[in-house]
Design a protein around this motif. Sequence first.
Motif, mmCIF file in Angstrom:
data_model
loop_
_atom_site.group_PDB
_atom_site.id
_atom_site.type_symbol
_atom_site.label_atom_id
_atom_site.label_comp_id
_atom_site.label_asym_id
_atom_site.label_seq_id
_atom_site.Cartn_x
_atom_site.Cartn_y
_atom_site.Cartn_z
ATOM 1 N N PHE A 94 0.804 -1.231 -0.042
ATOM 2 C CA PHE A 94 -0.023 -0.028 -0.122
ATOM 3 C C PHE A 94 0.812 1.279 0.314
ATOM 4 O O PHE A 94 1.849 1.336 0.840
ATOM 5 N N GLN A 95 0.592 2.095 -0.778
ATOM 6 C CA GLN A 95 1.210 3.283 -1.145
ATOM 7 C C GLN A 95 0.259 4.561 -0.739
ATOM 8 O O GLN A 95 -0.672 4.335 -1.333
ATOM 9 N N PHE A 96 0.658 5.672 -0.141
ATOM 10 C CA PHE A 96 -0.241 6.683 0.352
ATOM 11 C C PHE A 96 0.400 7.878 -0.512
ATOM 12 O O PHE A 96 1.649 8.176 -0.354
ATOM 13 N N LEU A 97 -0.371 8.687 -1.112
ATOM 14 C CA LEU A 97 0.192 9.974 -1.737
ATOM 15 C C LEU A 97 -0.861 10.954 -1.653
ATOM 16 O O LEU A 97 -1.840 11.002 -1.882
ATOM 17 N N ILE A 98 -0.149 12.309 -1.416
ATOM 18 C CA ILE A 98 -0.986 13.529 -1.648
ATOM 19 C C ILE A 98 -1.242 13.782 -2.879
ATOM 20 O O ILE A 98 -0.773 13.861 -3.777
ATOM 21 N N GLY A 99 -2.576 13.913 -2.972
ATOM 22 C CA GLY A 99 -3.237 14.091 -4.622
ATOM 23 C C GLY A 99 -4.760 14.875 -4.631
ATOM 24 O O GLY A 99 -5.166 14.310 -3.639
ATOM 25 N N ASP A 100 -5.080 15.403 -5.774
ATOM 26 C CA ASP A 100 -6.072 15.882 -5.981
ATOM 27 C C ASP A 100 -6.755 15.097 -6.796
ATOM 28 O O ASP A 100 -6.373 14.336 -7.973
ATOM 29 N N ALA A 101 -8.123 14.526 -6.317
ATOM 30 C CA ALA A 101 -8.898 13.573 -7.032
ATOM 31 C C ALA A 101 -9.351 13.962 -8.660
ATOM 32 O O ALA A 101 -9.525 13.169 -9.361
ATOM 33 N N TYR A 102 -9.109 15.155 -8.863
ATOM 34 C CA TYR A 102 -9.548 15.649 -10.200
ATOM 35 C C TYR A 102 -8.264 15.132 -11.143
ATOM 36 O O TYR A 102 -8.248 15.456 -12.290
ATOM 37 N N ASN A 103 -6.970 15.155 -10.510
ATOM 38 C CA ASN A 103 -5.717 14.748 -11.462
ATOM 39 C C ASN A 103 -5.525 13.472 -10.912
ATOM 40 O O ASN A 103 -4.299 13.498 -10.162
ATOM 41 N N PRO A 104 -5.885 12.388 -10.998
ATOM 42 C CA PRO A 104 -5.453 11.067 -10.449
ATOM 43 C C PRO A 104 -4.033 10.769 -11.206
ATOM 44 O O PRO A 104 -3.836 11.010 -12.129
ATOM 45 N N PRO A 105 -3.261 9.992 -9.994
ATOM 46 C CA PRO A 105 -1.921 9.603 -10.490
ATOM 47 C C PRO A 105 -1.977 8.458 -11.721
ATOM 48 O O PRO A 105 -3.191 7.766 -11.829
ATOM 49 N N ILE A 106 -0.965 8.678 -12.652
ATOM 50 C CA ILE A 106 -0.894 7.575 -13.407
ATOM 51 C C ILE A 106 0.053 6.462 -13.249
ATOM 52 O O ILE A 106 1.246 6.594 -12.545
ATOM 53 N N SER A 107 -0.464 5.015 -13.502
ATOM 54 C CA SER A 107 0.502 3.981 -13.281
ATOM 55 C C SER A 107 0.630 3.565 -14.589
ATOM 56 O O SER A 107 0.198 3.301 -15.579
ATOM 57 N N VAL A 108 2.023 2.901 -14.661
ATOM 58 C CA VAL A 108 2.368 2.033 -15.770
ATOM 59 C C VAL A 108 2.741 0.757 -15.332
ATOM 60 O O VAL A 108 4.048 0.583 -14.719
ATOM 61 N N PRO A 109 2.109 -0.112 -15.459
ATOM 62 C CA PRO A 109 1.016 -0.467 -16.429
ATOM 63 C C PRO A 109 -0.362 0.248 -15.637
ATOM 64 O O PRO A 109 0.128 0.525 -14.631
ATOM 65 N N LEU A 110 -1.082 0.426 -16.468
ATOM 66 C CA LEU A 110 -2.333 1.204 -15.798
ATOM 67 C C LEU A 110 -3.096 0.345 -14.439
ATOM 68 O O LEU A 110 -2.794 -0.786 -14.555
ATOM 69 N N PHE A 111 -3.752 1.173 -13.862
ATOM 70 C CA PHE A 111 -4.481 0.316 -12.741
ATOM 71 C C PHE A 111 -5.383 -0.430 -13.278
ATOM 72 O O PHE A 111 -6.018 -0.101 -14.388
ATOM 73 N N THR A 112 -5.763 -1.751 -12.340
ATOM 74 C CA THR A 112 -6.687 -2.518 -12.872
ATOM 75 C C THR A 112 -8.201 -2.170 -12.112
ATOM 76 O O THR A 112 -9.267 -3.257 -12.091
ATOM 77 N N GLY A 113 -8.177 -1.444 -10.887
ATOM 78 C CA GLY A 113 -9.401 -1.113 -10.261
ATOM 79 C C GLY A 113 -9.267 0.173 -9.688
ATOM 80 O O GLY A 113 -8.197 1.019 -9.650
ATOM 81 N N ALA A 114 -10.324 0.856 -9.379
ATOM 82 C CA ALA A 114 -10.307 2.129 -8.836
ATOM 83 C C ALA A 114 -11.773 2.319 -7.977
ATOM 84 O O ALA A 114 -12.782 1.869 -8.028
ATOM 85 N N MET A 115 -11.421 2.892 -6.748
ATOM 86 C CA MET A 115 -12.578 3.367 -5.960
ATOM 87 C C MET A 115 -12.404 4.703 -5.398
ATOM 88 O O MET A 115 -11.223 5.160 -5.089
ATOM 89 N N ALA A 116 -13.627 5.304 -5.006
ATOM 90 C CA ALA A 116 -13.607 6.551 -4.395
ATOM 91 C C ALA A 116 -14.981 6.311 -3.428
ATOM 92 O O ALA A 116 -16.189 6.457 -4.029
ATOM 93 N N ASN A 117 -14.807 6.556 -2.156
ATOM 94 C CA ASN A 117 -15.946 6.388 -1.253
ATOM 95 C C ASN A 117 -16.201 7.602 -0.685
ATOM 96 O O ASN A 117 -15.251 8.335 -0.024
ATOM 97 N N PHE A 118 -17.301 8.020 -0.682
ATOM 98 C CA PHE A 118 -17.784 9.412 -0.059
ATOM 99 C C PHE A 118 -17.041 10.624 -0.661
ATOM 100 O O PHE A 118 -16.744 11.559 0.237
ATOM 101 N N TRP A 119 -16.871 10.612 -1.949
ATOM 102 C CA TRP A 119 -16.133 11.590 -2.656
ATOM 103 C C TRP A 119 -17.285 12.084 -3.528
ATOM 104 O O TRP A 119 -17.259 13.265 -3.954
ATOM 105 N N PHE A 120 -18.047 11.389 -4.378
ATOM 106 C CA PHE A 120 -18.746 11.732 -5.404
ATOM 107 C C PHE A 120 -19.671 12.519 -5.257
ATOM 108 O O PHE A 120 -20.026 13.559 -5.938
ATOM 109 N N SER A 121 -20.238 12.735 -3.957
ATOM 110 C CA SER A 121 -21.177 13.746 -3.444
ATOM 111 C C SER A 121 -20.670 15.074 -3.440
ATOM 112 O O SER A 121 -21.345 16.122 -3.372
#
Length: 226
Positions: A94-121
């Motif tokens: 597990f890695q923790f990163l300071i970041g803005d949800a509107y500019n998600p980090p990029i992974s190579v290869p790409l992520f194979t899953g994504a979630m955001a809980n209690f952010w969409f609202s």
Amino acid sequence: MQKKIDHNLKEYYSKRAEEYDAVYQRNILVRIKEQEFIGKEIHKLFKGKHVLELACGTGYWTKYLVGSAEKVLASDISVEMLKIASQRITDSSFQFLIGDAYNPPISVPLFTGAMANFWFSHIPKIQITQFLSTLHKSVALNSSIMFVDGVYRKELGGRLIKKKGGKDTWKRRILESKEEFDILKNYYTKEELTHIFAPYSNNVTIDYLTHFWVVKYTMSIDTFVA
């Protein structure tokens, strides 16, 4: 996507970090059962995945990825929130990163899953399409995506506020320090969620519960191209 940080939201959650998890400790049996259901869904959906979590907060939901996801990158705009999350979960995958949800980090290869809980609202309605389009570029085809958020309950979470001329709604929140914040907080019906997510996948599942809703879908080729 252009960075559009809501500084009021950032300040609010940074100041609320130490007291935030109390929201999951309310003595309401149906709510507790629904939280347990969500945790099991997270653990099951992302098994073996390389997961991007946006707005991870204190890591309350991140912990359900332990022993399930292969790797996790969890981000949040609040340093105070991330400090708690990184202390809660010490697994080396597990890695923790300071970041803005509107500019998600990029992974190579790409992520194979994504979630955001209690952010969409907290996303202004006018920005939803652009937000989803940007997120989808960070994940691979056939990835699993999950959003969780709250169903409107008049008796919980502060007073709902509507501002003249806007489509968004707000909640007045009061911290233990008695400091007040008006926080953008949009609530959705199941029909509205269906309308929002149906264009992105032919495999959308919506669990609309008493206190929470859960949206899960698989990245289709149409979503990937968009």
